[in-house]
Design a protein around this motif. Structure first.
Motif, mmCIF file in Angstrom:
data_model
loop_
_atom_site.group_PDB
_atom_site.id
_atom_site.type_symbol
_atom_site.label_atom_id
_atom_site.label_comp_id
_atom_site.label_asym_id
_atom_site.label_seq_id
_atom_site.Cartn_x
_atom_site.Cartn_y
_atom_site.Cartn_z
ATOM 1 N N ALA A 142 8.131 13.265 -9.642
ATOM 2 C CA ALA A 142 7.486 13.255 -8.332
ATOM 3 C C ALA A 142 5.999 12.942 -8.448
ATOM 4 C CB ALA A 142 7.682 14.607 -7.646
ATOM 5 N N GLU A 143 5.434 13.121 -9.649
ATOM 6 C CA GLU A 143 4.009 12.854 -9.833
ATOM 7 C C GLU A 143 3.692 11.365 -9.812
ATOM 8 O OE1 GLU A 143 5.774 14.872 -11.668
ATOM 9 O OE2 GLU A 143 4.908 16.847 -11.251
ATOM 10 N N HIS A 144 4.682 10.541 -10.168
ATOM 11 C CA HIS A 144 4.454 9.098 -10.216
ATOM 12 C C HIS A 144 4.815 8.467 -8.876
ATOM 13 C CE1 HIS A 144 4.573 4.924 -11.618
ATOM 14 N NE2 HIS A 144 3.861 5.344 -12.643
ATOM 15 N N ALA A 145 4.089 7.417 -8.516
ATOM 16 C CA ALA A 145 4.270 6.798 -7.197
ATOM 17 C C ALA A 145 5.563 6.004 -7.068
ATOM 18 C CB ALA A 145 3.083 5.883 -6.897
ATOM 19 N N LEU A 146 6.213 5.676 -8.179
ATOM 20 C CA LEU A 146 7.372 4.787 -8.095
ATOM 21 C C LEU A 146 8.462 5.339 -7.189
ATOM 22 C CD1 LEU A 146 8.732 2.157 -9.147
ATOM 23 C CD2 LEU A 146 9.892 3.610 -10.824
ATOM 24 N N HIS A 147 8.715 6.651 -7.266
ATOM 25 C CA HIS A 147 9.850 7.192 -6.517
ATOM 26 C C HIS A 147 9.698 6.982 -5.014
ATOM 27 C CE1 HIS A 147 7.151 10.617 -5.801
ATOM 28 N NE2 HIS A 147 7.982 11.004 -4.860
ATOM 29 N N HIS A 164 14.784 -2.481 -12.415
ATOM 30 C CA HIS A 164 14.085 -2.923 -13.618
ATOM 31 C C HIS A 164 12.817 -2.104 -13.864
ATOM 32 C CE1 HIS A 164 16.735 -6.128 -14.592
ATOM 33 N NE2 HIS A 164 16.460 -6.867 -13.533
ATOM 34 N N CYS A 165 12.079 -1.823 -12.813
ATOM 35 C CA CYS A 165 10.834 -1.075 -12.982
ATOM 36 C C CYS A 165 11.115 0.363 -13.404
ATOM 37 C CB CYS A 165 10.024 -1.113 -11.691
ATOM 38 S SG CYS A 165 9.371 -2.757 -11.310
ATOM 39 N N THR A 167 0.810 -1.221 0.000
ATOM 40 C CA THR A 167 0.000 0.000 0.000
ATOM 41 C C THR A 167 0.842 1.269 0.000
ATOM 42 O OG1 THR A 167 -0.121 0.014 2.426
ATOM 43 C CG2 THR A 167 -1.871 -1.161 1.229
ATOM 44 N N GLY A 168 2.129 1.141 0.297
ATOM 45 C CA GLY A 168 2.966 2.329 0.403
ATOM 46 C C GLY A 168 2.787 3.071 1.712
ATOM 47 N N GLY A 169 2.095 2.451 2.660
ATOM 48 C CA GLY A 169 1.890 3.088 3.954
ATOM 49 C C GLY A 169 3.099 2.921 4.858
ATOM 50 N N ALA A 215 4.581 -3.846 -5.090
ATOM 51 C CA ALA A 215 3.943 -2.590 -5.491
ATOM 52 C C ALA A 215 4.650 -1.983 -6.699
ATOM 53 C CB ALA A 215 3.952 -1.608 -4.320
ATOM 54 N N MET A 216 5.980 -1.995 -6.696
ATOM 55 C CA MET A 216 6.722 -1.445 -7.833
ATOM 56 C C MET A 216 6.471 -2.254 -9.099
ATOM 57 S SD MET A 216 10.393 -0.193 -6.254
ATOM 58 C CE MET A 216 10.793 -1.725 -5.396
#
Length: 264
Positions: free
Chosen positions: A220-225, A208-209, A58-60, A136-137
């Motif tokens: 910064a707009e994308h959740a990957l970072h 890889h992702c 969840t990234g929490g 998640a990634m």
């Protein structure tokens, strides 16, 4: 104590919804309301993998690693404890969100030193967190590969992209198997190697992702970072993958043989 599959599914759904709605100190309080401390007493073999894997997915974030380490040390949970970090340093994961300095957007700050504490249970927990973060990634990269069209077709159809996603999945599956083995048969060396495998897998998946996502993955707009930052911090917590591999090598040389870590 046995947990029925349906009860486990409902618990996972409740935890996921809670982790999506709150973070940090608020999530810490919400998990306490859901019975986190009771679960640590009654079903730690279920609660720790489930909670920490879902934190990754969840990234929490919440300071619940303190509770796992404190319980392993025979101390009351609910507080904080200095934890070893990569490079021989020490950190504290604060229970509030007002830490003056942070690592990877987490309320973790460095402290001069700390007292030795049992690390096996904490390493298993962080291993599950790293596996969840890797999942998640991979999900983000997979979705991008299916949606992004180049030369008239989704980039998921390109062999180079598919190879990267496949290698990420293989790394995660191996790491999860290692962490599960350490959960089923807790052992200092098994937990150390499981944490090392999970850390290395998360970093491999991040690499890889990042390539699959291309330029959008750097924004910064994308959740990957956020997941990449989280992977770097969690890998360093309780010993980085590189440090743990070296530590395992020293331990095996001292033993003179390699013990069996899992029954296949």
């Amino acid at each position: 104590m046995t947990v029925e599959p349906e009860a486990l599914r409902l618990l996972a759904d409740s935890l996921r919804a809670t982790m999506t709605a709150a973070r940090g100190a608020k999530l810490d309080a919400a998990l306490s309301d859901l019975g986190w401390h009771d679960m640590l007493d009654e079903i730690p073999y279920v609660a720790i993998p489930l909670v920490f894997r879902l934190l990754g997915e969840t990234g929490g974030h919440a300071p619940v690693l303190n509770d796992v380490v404190l319980r392993a040390a025979g101390r009351a949970d609910g507080g904080t404890v200095p934890l070893p970090f990569a490079g021989g340093s020490w950190v504290v994961w604060e229970r509030d969100d007002g830490a003056n300095s942070t690592l990877g957007e987490l309320p973790i700050h460095r402290v001069p030193e700390g007292d030795p504490v049992p690390l096996a249970a904490g390493r298993r927990a962080v291993g599950w967190w790293l596996v969840g973060t890797g999942r998640a990634m991979l999900a983000l990269a997979r979705r991008h590969a299916l949606d992004r069209v180049q030369f008239g077709r989704p980039i998921a159809s390109f062999q180079a992209v598919r190879h990267r996603l496949a290698e990420a999945l293989v790394a995660l599956e191996g790491a999860e198997a290692a962490v599960q083995a350490a959960t089923d048969e807790p052992d200092e060396l098994a937990c150390l190697l499981a944490k090392a495998a999970a850390g290395q897998a998360a970093l491999t998946v991040a690499r890889h992702c990042q390539q699959v996502l291309g330029g959008i993955g750097f924004t910064a707009e994308h959740a990957l970072h956020r997941h990449v930052k989280r992977s770097l911090v969690l890998d360093g917590l309780l010993g980085s993958s590189q440090e743990l591999v070296l530590e395992a090598g020293v331990a095996l040389r001292a033993k003179g043989f390699a013990p069996r870590l899992a029954h296949l």
